[in-house]
Design a protein around this motif. Structure first.
Motif, PDB file in Angstrom:
ATOM      1  N   GLU A 309      53.675 -18.380 -19.167  1.00  0.00           N
ATOM      2  CA  GLU A 309      53.451 -19.145 -18.683  1.00  0.00           C
ATOM      3  C   GLU A 309      54.018 -19.590 -17.349  1.00  0.00           C
ATOM      4  OE1 GLU A 309      53.622 -22.015 -22.396  1.00  0.00           O
ATOM      5  OE2 GLU A 309      51.885 -20.860 -23.287  1.00  0.00           O
ATOM      6  N   LEU A 310      53.754 -21.228 -17.327  1.00  0.00           N
ATOM      7  CA  LEU A 310      54.177 -21.655 -15.603  1.00  0.00           C
ATOM      8  C   LEU A 310      54.965 -23.087 -15.786  1.00  0.00           C
ATOM      9  CD1 LEU A 310      51.694 -21.018 -13.083  1.00  0.00           C
ATOM     10  CD2 LEU A 310      53.835 -19.847 -13.094  1.00  0.00           C
ATOM     11  N   ASN A 311      56.686 -23.104 -15.179  1.00  0.00           N
ATOM     12  CA  ASN A 311      57.137 -24.627 -15.347  1.00  0.00           C
ATOM     13  C   ASN A 311      57.502 -24.770 -14.183  1.00  0.00           C
ATOM     14  OD1 ASN A 311      58.242 -26.018 -17.194  1.00  0.00           O
ATOM     15  ND2 ASN A 311      60.465 -25.093 -16.716  1.00  0.00           N
ATOM     16  N   GLU A 312      57.774 -25.966 -14.494  1.00  0.00           N
ATOM     17  CA  GLU A 312      57.700 -26.967 -12.676  1.00  0.00           C
ATOM     18  C   GLU A 312      59.501 -26.909 -12.443  1.00  0.00           C
ATOM     19  OE1 GLU A 312      57.579 -31.050 -12.211  1.00  0.00           O
ATOM     20  OE2 GLU A 312      55.774 -29.798 -10.574  1.00  0.00           O
ATOM     21  N   TYR A 313      60.008 -26.046 -11.638  1.00  0.00           N
ATOM     22  CA  TYR A 313      61.543 -26.518 -10.647  1.00  0.00           C
ATOM     23  C   TYR A 313      61.531 -26.791  -9.665  1.00  0.00           C
ATOM     24  CZ  TYR A 313      61.351 -22.279 -14.537  1.00  0.00           C
ATOM     25  OH  TYR A 313      61.072 -21.327 -15.184  1.00  0.00           O
ATOM     26  N   GLU A 314      62.518 -27.580  -8.989  1.00  0.00           N
ATOM     27  CA  GLU A 314      62.922 -28.203  -7.920  1.00  0.00           C
ATOM     28  C   GLU A 314      63.794 -27.600  -7.397  1.00  0.00           C
ATOM     29  OE1 GLU A 314      64.247 -32.479  -6.225  1.00  0.00           O
ATOM     30  OE2 GLU A 314      63.189 -32.632  -8.612  1.00  0.00           O
ATOM     31  N   VAL A 315      63.572 -27.722  -6.123  1.00  0.00           N
ATOM     32  CA  VAL A 315      64.572 -26.540  -4.941  1.00  0.00           C
ATOM     33  C   VAL A 315      64.588 -27.506  -3.762  1.00  0.00           C
ATOM     34  CG1 VAL A 315      65.121 -24.852  -4.168  1.00  0.00           C
ATOM     35  CG2 VAL A 315      64.636 -24.418  -6.485  1.00  0.00           C
ATOM     36  N   TYR A 316      65.696 -27.494  -3.411  1.00  0.00           N
ATOM     37  CA  TYR A 316      65.212 -27.950  -1.738  1.00  0.00           C
ATOM     38  C   TYR A 316      64.333 -29.796  -2.348  1.00  0.00           C
ATOM     39  CZ  TYR A 316      66.980 -23.794   0.082  1.00  0.00           C
ATOM     40  OH  TYR A 316      67.342 -22.200   0.358  1.00  0.00           O
ATOM     41  N   GLY A 317      64.326 -30.063  -3.141  1.00  0.00           N
ATOM     42  CA  GLY A 317      63.761 -31.012  -2.979  1.00  0.00           C
ATOM     43  C   GLY A 317      62.059 -31.348  -3.051  1.00  0.00           C
ATOM     44  N   LEU A 318      62.097 -30.038  -3.550  1.00  0.00           N
ATOM     45  CA  LEU A 318      60.450 -29.464  -2.921  1.00  0.00           C
ATOM     46  C   LEU A 318      60.095 -29.361  -4.929  1.00  0.00           C
ATOM     47  CD1 LEU A 318      58.441 -29.449  -2.302  1.00  0.00           C
ATOM     48  CD2 LEU A 318      58.239 -27.061  -1.507  1.00  0.00           C
ATOM     49  N   LYS A 319      59.015 -29.365  -5.382  1.00  0.00           N
ATOM     50  CA  LYS A 319      58.909 -29.295  -7.201  1.00  0.00           C
ATOM     51  C   LYS A 319      57.972 -28.025  -7.029  1.00  0.00           C
ATOM     52  CE  LYS A 319      59.256 -33.667  -9.486  1.00  0.00           C
ATOM     53  NZ  LYS A 319      58.111 -34.565 -10.053  1.00  0.00           N
ATOM     54  N   VAL A 320      57.978 -26.486  -7.024  1.00  0.00           N
ATOM     55  CA  VAL A 320      57.448 -24.954  -6.579  1.00  0.00           C
ATOM     56  C   VAL A 320      57.231 -24.946  -8.407  1.00  0.00           C
ATOM     57  CG1 VAL A 320      58.345 -24.898  -4.926  1.00  0.00           C
ATOM     58  CG2 VAL A 320      59.322 -24.414  -6.728  1.00  0.00           C
TER      59      VAL A 320
END
Length: 388
Positions: A309-320
């Motif tokens: 499944e997919l989860n949300e991560y925050e990198v460089y202030g962007l949610k991917v």
């Protein structure tokens, strides 16, 4: 290899950046002249000239030319990926021109490297003829492929382990690959474009590893890896979305023949390379569910993982988004992913990697044995039962 990846990153950017047709004309002309001078081969020169002029994949054509130069009679030593697929993107007529390069070496350099290169060309020829459903030609060619395949396999089984070539990609703290500022811009533009068109996407492979372990792009990575679920978005949708965007352009698409039996296969788009106007590339992989595995790949290789499944991560202030169970995904793919490997080569070291269920996959597994020392008899046997 001091500053190798810094130089490689610049070289990668120069080859990937968009060029006008005027510029591509002169680059193609340069390639043509090199082929005339080195090979005295007008047809080979014409192949490179046309492909550079018409296509938008200067990196692949440059690597293909380097491969040809390394096969020439001249004592030329050029660094290039020893696992490079020199047949990718070529049609039957173009394959024949590449085959002529090999034929010139037949008498003086008929060795395992010649034999496995010939096997790759036969694999691609089988791939084309099967799609065209030319049963008589398929039967003749598949016999040639089988004979060549068994010849190479037997040679490799008898080859001493010390003669197996080992790829080396040593890293150092000073090495730099992708330009993180440009890459962040590309990721932001992609997120905006895909959100506007309601396309679900996620990061994977080296990009995901960097985001989880380093909280940034890996310093030695050269592109961005993006995943799509096949049931969510089609190639036609991606092509239409990118066609309307002034920021991205498709440079390469690969289809994969996935054999279910000797006479039954699925032909599906699995990979697309797109280039941002700033020269950074994104590799897009379609993911397919099969039994208890999810896989993605190219025309010749597969990566297999536990469905996620997919989860949300925050990198460089962007949610991917990325695989929810990051530890499981990265462990299946890289093993001990928490520790950086200073001599990493994905053909040799990526745990989830194997060959596809087709002729190209068989050749890849033997090539991996020759150049990387990796041999998976179970995978070979499975594909052999389908095709040999």
């Amino acid at each position: 290899m001091k500053n190798y990846f810094k130089k490689l990153g610049l070289f990668h950017w120069l080859l990937n950046r968009p060029y006008s047709k005027f510029s591509r004309f002169f680059i193609g002309l340069l390639f043509f002249i090199i082929c005339i001078i080195i090979f005295f081969d007008f047809r080979l020169g014409n192949l490179f000239f046309i492909r550079v002029l018409i296509n938008n994949d200067l990196k692949s054509e440059s690597r293909r030319l380097i491969w040809c130069l390394k096969k020439s009679y001249l004592p030329i030593s050029l660094k290039t990926d020893i696992m490079f697929d020199f047949c990718s993107g070529l049609n039957l007529n173009e394959l024949n021109k590449i085959k002529n390069v090999l034929k010139r070496l037949k008498n003086s350099k008929k060795d395992i490297f010649y034999e496995i290169d010939l096997l790759k060309i036969l694999a691609y020829e089988c791939d084309f003829l099967i799609e065209n459903k030319d049963n008589i030609s398929i039967s003749k060619l598949s016999k040639k492929f089988t004979s060549q395949y068994l010849k190479v396999k037997n040679y490799l089984e008898k080859m001493p382990a010390k003669k197996i070539l080992k790829p080396h990609n040593k890293l150092s703290k000073k090495n730099i690959g992708i330009d993180s500022l440009k890459a962040k811009k590309v990721l932001l533009d992609l997120a905006c474009l895909f959100e506007l068109n309601k396309i679900k996407w996620f990061v994977l492979a080296g990009t995901f590893l960097g985001f989880i372990r380093e909280k940034s792009f890996l310093r030695h990575d050269l592109d961005i890896d993006i995943g799509l679920m096949s049931e969510d978005v089609s190639l036609a949708q991606i092509k239409e979305v990118l066609r309307k965007s002034p920021l991205f352009e498709i440079s390469k698409i690969e289809y994969q023949k996935y054999f279910l039996s000797a006479n039954n296969f699925l032909n599906k788009p699995t990979f697309a390379r797109i280039i941002h106007k700033n020269g950074i590339t994104l590799d897009i992989f379609w993911h397919f569910l099969e039994g208890n595995k999810i896989y993605h790949g190219t025309s010749s290789i597969l990566w297999k993982n536990t469905p996620f499944e997919l989860n949300e991560y925050e990198v460089y202030g962007l949610k991917v988004k990325g695989p929810k169970n990051a530890n499981l995904y990265l462990k299946e793919t890289y093993g001990n992913w928490r520790k950086e490997k200073l001599n990493y080569n994905f053909h040799r070291d990526m745990i989830s990697l194997t060959g596809t269920n087709n002729f190209l996959g068989l050749e890849y597994l033997l090539r991996r044995k020759l150049y990387c020392g990796k041999y998976n008899q179970e995978e070979l046997t499975k594909i052999e039962k389908l095709l040999i």
